[in-house]
Design an enzyme around this catalytic site. Structure first.
Site, mmCIF file in Angstrom:
data_model
loop_
_atom_site.group_PDB
_atom_site.id
_atom_site.type_symbol
_atom_site.label_atom_id
_atom_site.label_comp_id
_atom_site.label_asym_id
_atom_site.label_seq_id
_atom_site.Cartn_x
_atom_site.Cartn_y
_atom_site.Cartn_z
ATOM 1 C CE1 TYR A 147 -4.626 -1.911 0.643
ATOM 2 C CE2 TYR A 147 -2.622 -3.349 1.398
ATOM 3 C CZ TYR A 147 -3.777 -2.393 0.942
ATOM 4 O OH TYR A 147 -4.589 -3.592 0.880
ATOM 5 C CB CYS A 148 2.772 2.594 -3.172
ATOM 6 S SG CYS A 148 3.656 4.176 -3.073
#
Length: 176
Positions: A147-148
């Protein structure tokens, strides 16, 4: 000549279709927090509005949290909703804060994003549909996900620190 024209028109259609943005204001999903652009602009900085409400992205290695090593919780800067725990944060080398899972499976919503000539998975907070970043399948175990997130879309509160008003409001209305 005719084949060239058909090829050109097909290429034009594909290019335009691939630049279509995702719809993070999914009409079929009942986001509990609904505000007008004017209301969002009053409460968010220009950078936060660009990222959270216009699906922008901050430059790599420029955000406040990409290298944050403190223990605590990351909340939505738009709603105060808890999103990620520092326990699930890791150094991805990308220049953005990266997590292998959200704090709760219902904290975020994933939406197909066909912008910029590619297909990705956009991540929005489930409280308002505000853009946080993207999720990719190149993360560490146990999930294999990355999850960037954009730092500007998050509020970090270290363990033991006073919660900001927006987080207290979220907790009063919706619990943890």
């Amino acid at each position: 000549m005719r084949l060239s024209l058909i090829s050109l028109l097909s290429l034009s259609y594909i290019t335009v279709a691939s630049q279509t943005k995702s719809d993070s204001k999914d009409e079929n999903y009942p986001y509990p927090i609904q505000k007008t652009d004017e209301e969002w602009k009053k409460m968010l900085s220009d950078e936060q509005f660009y990222i959270l409400r216009q699906q922008g992205t901050e430059y790599a290695f420029s955000g406040a949290y990409w290298d944050n090593k403190k223990k605590g919780t990351y909340y939505s800067a738009a709603t105060g909703q808890p999103l990620f725990s520092s326990e699930h944060k890791y150094r991805s080398g990308t220049g953005w804060p990266s997590f292998y899972k959200p704090i709760d499976e219902n904290a975020v919503k994933e939406i197909v994003d066909r912008s910029h000539g590619m297909v990705r998975t956009e991540v929005v907070d489930s409280g308002s549909g505000s853009h946080l970043g993207h999720v990719f399948n190149d993360g560490p175990a146990p999930t294999g996900l990355r999850y960037c997130m954009n730092s500007a879309s998050l509020l970090f509160v270290a363990d033991g620190e006073e919660l900001p008003a927006i987080v207290k409001e979220w907790k009063a209305k919706y619990g943890n």
